[in-house]
Design a protein around this motif. Structure first.
Motif, mmCIF file in Angstrom:
data_model
loop_
_atom_site.group_PDB
_atom_site.id
_atom_site.type_symbol
_atom_site.label_atom_id
_atom_site.label_comp_id
_atom_site.label_asym_id
_atom_site.label_seq_id
_atom_site.Cartn_x
_atom_site.Cartn_y
_atom_site.Cartn_z
ATOM 1 N N SER A 1 0.406 0.077 7.258
ATOM 2 C CA SER A 1 1.025 1.176 6.363
ATOM 3 C C SER A 1 0.943 2.614 6.765
ATOM 4 N N VAL B 1 -5.985 4.248 2.742
ATOM 5 C CA VAL B 1 -4.890 4.890 3.052
ATOM 6 C C VAL B 1 -4.917 6.555 2.383
ATOM 7 N N ASN C 1 -5.489 2.776 -3.899
ATOM 8 C CA ASN C 1 -5.018 1.777 -2.921
ATOM 9 C C ASN C 1 -6.432 0.947 -2.604
ATOM 10 N N THR D 1 -3.807 -1.652 6.450
ATOM 11 C CA THR D 1 -3.415 -0.169 6.352
ATOM 12 C C THR D 1 -3.077 0.518 7.481
ATOM 13 N N HIS E 1 0.901 -1.127 0.070
ATOM 14 C CA HIS E 1 0.017 0.044 0.156
ATOM 15 C C HIS E 1 0.993 1.302 -0.027
#
Length: 454
Positions: A324, A83, A306, A321, A25
């Motif tokens: 991320s 994201v 994403n 995420t 991501h």
């Protein structure tokens, strides 16, 4: 690196899968997000150390926004695999502010903070605002963003507008090499590699530029290995009235975008987005944008690429995420890495920019296809909107006689397009023009968000 999990396993992946999917991501969103910092930084002619700081600030704000949306923070955050990153929608007004008299980064950040609070404030009544942004209007605006950004990519490809050797063959060849690399990856690659084709093209172009002696890393050794982004690094906030108005209008556009993406994501993860969840997601966008103003960042929105990656990999856990977001925060602590990005030669950026900005325009055309373009009224909306939006591009001095404080609006083709699209659609299609200009798809979208004002 391409991962595919069953829905059951995807709910809570194991440690290695979690880290790998989270990194995917970050790689997918990285080039698009830092591009906004590069555009604004170059418009302000920032020295490379300040430009790298701006990149780190952008990564920090993206990480914070991603954590708000994925992990949640009270009434904020949709708690789904989202994201966040800097929105291209904001570039036009910010560049206009960058060249508008005494307005610089402090004015941009002050307007960003206010627009975030404005976004939070209008969420409870957002369904009433949404009706003014059917696919006809939204598609026109998004297309104009790509058109407005393409000259930036062209200038980069030539070596930069102020370069003494602008248009030199080496610049054009570097830009063409990056463009060719991106196209070849999309032609022969598959899956995840296609999703990061722009990033791979940038890396290949950077390597070629380095081999040709076109990369300048002077000053790299003086940069620290670690540095924390602090509030008000570029000075105390300023609050330019026209800048605030422009950014608030932009905030409405980003919320419209986010609404469509959240509804699509809900279908992907098999968790339909009801009114309460949508309200939390849109409020998360507002909070992330307000915090971005505090930490030297720009308005943030959910990244559609994403969401596409969620569908491609089948990894639907929000904890991916969350990872991320943590990775983005960690990256924001690395000034040397940001300095490398700031040292990418402009022709290399130009080759990638032509693809990125062109794809923004293509996304807008895709949204426009949902409207009934055979109707003359809708054709007129598009014609008038693009005509107004082209004024700053075709004649930068057209509004020179107006006061400097109007610059964020009148010197931004995106702002002029947005205003013209909304007003002309109201005039030609009426207050209920949303459904008539957007068709059944638009009616369905509004039906799903209708609960917001009940």
């Amino acid at each position: 690196m391409e991962t595919s999990l069953s829905v059951q396993d995807a709910r809570r992946p194991g440690g290695a899968t979690l880290a790998l999917a989270g990194l995917q991501h970050v790689l997918v969103m990285y080039a698009g997000s830092v591009a906004v910092a590069l555009i604004v930084g170059y418009a302000l002619e920032l020295p490379r150390d300040q430009l790298s700081y701006l990149i780190n600030a952008d990564l920090l704000c993206a990480g914070i926004g991603t954590l708000i949306q994925s992990f949640g923070a009270g009434m904020f955050g949709i708690r789904m695999p989202v994201v966040m990153g800097s929105s291209f929608v904001t570039v036009g007004p910010m560049v206009a502010m960058a060249g508008g008299g005494d307005i610089g980064l402090p004015g941009i950040f002050g307007a960003t903070f206010v627009s975030g609070l404005f976004g939070i404030a209008i969420v409870p009544v957002f369904a009433r605002v949404l009706r003014f942004f059917p696919p006809l209007v939204t598609g026109t605006v998004i297309t104009s963003i790509g058109i407005s950004l393409l000259p930036v990519g062209i200038q980069w490809a030539g070596g930069g507008a102020t370069a003494d050797d602008f248009g030199a063959p080496t610049h054009i060849l570097l830009a063409a090499f990056v463009l060719a690399a991106v196209l070849l990856i999309n032609r022969f690659g598959r899956g995840f590699w296609v999703n990061i084709s722009v990033l791979l093209g940038l890396a290949a172009g950077y390597l070629l530029a380095w081999l040709c002696g076109a990369v300048d890393l002077s000053g790299m050794t003086s940069r620290p290995w670690g540095q924390v982004v602090t509030p008000f690094h570029f000075g105390a906030w300023q609050f330019p009235p026209a800048g605030i108005l422009a950014m608030c209008i932009v905030m409405v556009v980003t919320l419209v975008e986010s609404t469509g993406m959240f509804l699509a994501l809900g279908d992907l993860v098999e968790r339909p987005v009801d009114a309460q969840r949508l309200r939390r997601g849109l409020s998360g966008d507002g909070l992330a944008t307000a915090l971005s103003g505090l930490f030297n960042g720009f308005p943030h929105t959910s990244f559609s690429q994403n969401i596409g990656l969620v569908g491609m990999t089948g990894v639907t856990s929000r904890w991916v995420t969350v990872v991320s977001g943590v990775m983005l925060v960690v990256l924001s602590l690395c000034p040397k890495a940001a300095y490398l990005v700031a040292s990418i030669p402009k022709p290399v950026l130009g080759g990638a920019g032509l693809v990125m900005f062109g794809m923004v325009a293509a996304a807008g055309l895709n949204i426009l296809s949902q409207a009934d373009l055979s109707r003359r009224a809708n054709q007129l909306v598009i014609a008038v909107s693009f005509g107004c939006g082209m004024i700053p591009l075709a004649s930068p001095e057209f509004f020179a006689a107006l006061p400097d404080w109007t610059a964020p609006i009148v010197h931004s083709g995106i702002m002029l397009t947005t205003i013209a699209a909304v007003l002309s659609n109201l005039l030609l299609n009426g207050a209920g023009g949303a459904s008539s200009s957007g068709g059944a798809a638009d009616e369905a979208r509004h039906a799903e968000t209708n609960e917001l004002h009940e």
